[in-house]
Design a protein around this motif. Structure first.
Motif, mmCIF file in Angstrom:
data_model
loop_
_atom_site.group_PDB
_atom_site.id
_atom_site.type_symbol
_atom_site.label_atom_id
_atom_site.label_comp_id
_atom_site.label_asym_id
_atom_site.label_seq_id
_atom_site.Cartn_x
_atom_site.Cartn_y
_atom_site.Cartn_z
ATOM 1 N N PRO A 1 -16.134 12.491 -4.809
ATOM 2 C CA PRO A 1 -14.921 12.070 -5.519
ATOM 3 C C PRO A 1 -14.411 10.688 -5.103
ATOM 4 C CG PRO A 1 -14.392 13.723 -3.879
ATOM 5 C CD PRO A 1 -15.883 13.619 -3.903
ATOM 6 N N ASP A 2 -15.032 10.083 -4.081
ATOM 7 C CA ASP A 2 -14.695 8.707 -3.717
ATOM 8 C C ASP A 2 -15.599 7.799 -4.542
ATOM 9 O OD1 ASP A 2 -13.885 6.379 -2.610
ATOM 10 O OD2 ASP A 2 -14.354 6.903 -0.536
ATOM 11 N N LEU A 3 -15.121 7.389 -5.701
ATOM 12 C CA LEU A 3 -15.977 6.742 -6.699
ATOM 13 C C LEU A 3 -16.420 5.344 -6.299
ATOM 14 C CD1 LEU A 3 -14.066 7.802 -9.937
ATOM 15 C CD2 LEU A 3 -16.092 8.872 -8.920
ATOM 16 N N GLY A 4 -15.588 4.643 -5.525
ATOM 17 C CA GLY A 4 -15.955 3.294 -5.134
ATOM 18 C C GLY A 4 -16.255 2.434 -6.348
ATOM 19 N N GLY A 5 -17.428 1.798 -6.363
ATOM 20 C CA GLY A 5 -17.813 0.944 -7.489
ATOM 21 C C GLY A 5 -18.776 1.609 -8.444
ATOM 22 N N THR A 6 -18.768 2.951 -8.503
ATOM 23 C CA THR A 6 -19.765 3.660 -9.315
ATOM 24 C C THR A 6 -19.366 3.787 -10.772
ATOM 25 O OG1 THR A 6 -18.809 5.832 -8.834
ATOM 26 C CG2 THR A 6 -20.445 4.985 -7.283
ATOM 27 N N VAL A 7 -18.093 3.528 -11.101
ATOM 28 C CA VAL A 7 -17.649 3.644 -12.497
ATOM 29 C C VAL A 7 -17.727 2.252 -13.123
ATOM 30 C CG1 VAL A 7 -15.836 4.439 -14.052
ATOM 31 C CG2 VAL A 7 -16.102 5.501 -11.811
ATOM 32 N N ARG A 8 -18.909 1.896 -13.579
ATOM 33 C CA ARG A 8 -19.133 0.535 -14.068
ATOM 34 C C ARG A 8 -18.970 0.417 -15.578
ATOM 35 N NH1 ARG A 8 -23.120 1.126 -9.985
ATOM 36 N NH2 ARG A 8 -22.733 -0.295 -8.236
ATOM 37 N N THR A 9 -18.979 1.542 -16.289
ATOM 38 C CA THR A 9 -18.869 1.505 -17.743
ATOM 39 C C THR A 9 -17.801 2.475 -18.204
ATOM 40 O OG1 THR A 9 -20.476 3.273 -18.174
ATOM 41 C CG2 THR A 9 -21.351 1.020 -17.882
ATOM 42 N N TRP A 10 -17.293 2.227 -19.406
ATOM 43 C CA TRP A 10 -16.303 3.145 -19.974
ATOM 44 C C TRP A 10 -16.939 4.451 -20.422
ATOM 45 C CZ3 TRP A 10 -11.079 2.911 -19.938
ATOM 46 C CH2 TRP A 10 -10.539 1.758 -19.370
#
Length: 509
Positions: free
Chosen positions: A173-182
């Motif tokens: 759940p610690d997303l960091g920079g993993t959500v790069r796209t919508w």
């Protein structure tokens, strides 16, 4: 810990001791000797509170001048009203020649207008040195000149509820920079929507600021830029888009704000509203500015709150310092700006909750804020950078103070102890790994001397997407004679918006 006195600071103090207060010539120097006296700085309200970090830095500069008996002092004048009122007040006063202001603190979107109007003067190019973040430094230039120096920056970020993701079974759940796209963000929203054990307050996946004001413009520019449709003006500030590219941008904006994922109240929300909704647990994700990091941690522990770069492109905000063209104290004013934007001052601004403009504020462990705190703040626990008693709150923009700003700044909620996580060097814990990369990759809103006309038109014409686009043609709210009433298709809305922007801005070459 002792603060390292940098060579640039020593140079500044030496320059401040000269008889005329000039910085050694160059564009910022006024001809002839300037009699030492008071330098007046005009700015929007410092929402870090009374005696906030901006005033503390000015106090520190004044104390240095007093110690060296230069005869120079600086005084901060906080302008009343919302950002548009402040802009009009500043521009009118400078154009009429009636202003007493030597230094003006400008929203980044105002810089081209003030430069084109000739009311601020070119500055020495070395004020934008290699330490300044490139994307941020560009906000201080207009055409071939350096006309302003970034004081504090801003950028869109993605805040999220780690506890909601954990309940939804997200492995890390610690997303960091993993959500790069919508697409990835929407997938996470769908996962959270199906989770068991969420509070009754949970309503929709994410929220942002879509009320008909600058926040809507910011969200739209981020969507447009993310699909290559962000080039709405050319280098001269002239209109440079077309219906096809606008339709691409509209499609991305519609996808991001689809009702299946977005809190319904977002269409009428300002910065403070979205903070309330996120804190209350109504959403799992929030698009907001860096000051929300400190603010949200007063209510949510680090185990439940995360922050990451915004997927796609994020917009820059912030304020820049410029010297009035008519100032008889231009050289000393430029020296003051040099002090307020040097490495130590930027570290102080970062520790207070602003987004610093220099890389060294995020990366150099030898730069500390403590020695910059003036004698007027003798209790170390009240100094910026200590991580205690630093107010954080919901006033949203140093230029506005009305909760309707298009950029954010640290605010004041009145808590006595900051709960903001710090790294090993005493900075906000997210600063180096999240905030700095976000600033480095951020984009600007359209740079044009007619930015007010642009944003008023742009936000109003996007109204049909958000339920407020039924103005009659020619109405002030609709922004011009060619207003469209609820176009049936994206293509029709794109044609309408294209036509309106062509009326609001000069044509490109």
């Amino acid at each position: 810990m002792a603060c390292v006195l940098l060579p640039a600071l020593l140079t500044l103090l030496t320059a401040a001791c000269t008889a005329d207060g000039r910085s050694g010539g160059g564009p910022s120097g006024a001809p002839g000797a300037a009699t030492p006296g008071e330098i007046v700085i005009a700015s929007g309200r410092d929402v870090t509170g009374k005696g906030g970090i901006r005033q503390q830095l000015i106090d520190a500069w004044n104390e240095r001048q007093e110690e060296r008996r230069t005869g120079w002092t600086a005084r901060l004048v906080e302008l009343p009203g919302a950002a548009d009122q402040q802009r009009s007040q500043l521009l009118g006063a400078l154009q009429s020649g009636s202003a007493e202001y030597d230094v003006v603190n400008l929203d980044v979107t105002w810089v081209p207008e003030f430069a084109a109007a000739g009311v601020i003067r070119p500055l020495a190019k070395e004020l934008l040195d290699r330490d300044m973040i490139d994307a941020v430094a560009r906000t201080g230039r207009w055409k071939d000149d350096v006309v302003a120096v970034p004081f504090n920056s801003d950028v869109g970020l993605l805040y999220y509820r780690k506890d909601y993701l954990a309940k939804a079974g997200v492995k890390d759940p610690d997303l960091g920079g993993t959500v790069r796209t919508w697409d990835r963000l929407r997938s996470l929203v769908r996962t959270v929507d199906t989770a068991d054990g969420l509070p009754d307050s949970y309503t929709k996946g994410w929220t942002t600021q879509l009320a008909p004001y600058e926040g809507r413009t910011v969200n739209a520019v981020e969507a447009f830029a993310s699909v290559g449709a962000g080039g709405l003006v050319d280098a001269e500030g002239r209109y440079a888009s077309d219906p096809d590219r606008i339709e691409d941008g509209l499609g991305e904006l519609k996808d991001r704000t689809d009702g299946a994922y977005t809190l319904a109240d977002a269409t009428s929300s300002y910065e403070a509203d979205t903070l309330d909704d996120f804190e209350a647990g109504r959403t799992a994700f929030l698009r907001h500015w860096p000051y929300a990091y400190r603010t949200l941690h007063q209510a949510l522990p680090a185990s439940r709150l995360g922050v990451a770069p915004l997927p796609g492109k994020a917009v820059l905000g912030g304020q820049n310092l410029a010297v009035s063209s008519d100032s008889p104290r231009a050289g000393a004013a430029a020296d003051l700006i040099r002090f307020l934007t040097d490495k130590v001052s930027e570290r102080c601004l970062l520790d207070a909750g602003f987004a610093a403009t220099r890389r060294s504020a995020y990366t150099d462990a030898n730069i500390e804020c403590g020695a910059r705190a003036p004698r007027s703040h003798p209790d170390p626990s009240t100094r910026a950078g200590t991580g205690t008693r630093a107010d954080a709150g919901k006033d949203d923009d140093a230029g506005r103070g009305d909760g309707k700003g298009g950029g954010g700044s640290p605010g004041a909620r009145g808590e006595r102890t900051s709960r903001m996580p710090l790294d090993g060097d005493g900075r906000p814990a997210y600063a180096a790994r999240t905030l700095l990369p976000a600033l480095e990759h951020a984009v600007q809103r359209p740079r044009t001397p007619l930015y007010g006309a642009f944003t008023g038109t742009f936000a109003a014409r996007l109204g049909p997407l958000f339920g407020d686009g039924s103005e009659e043609p020619g109405s002030a709210a609709a922004g011009g004679s060619s207003a469209c009433r609820r176009p049936a298709t994206d293509a029709a809305l794109a044609v309408c918006l294209d036509r309106a922007l062509r009326e609001a801005l000069p044509p490109g070459g």
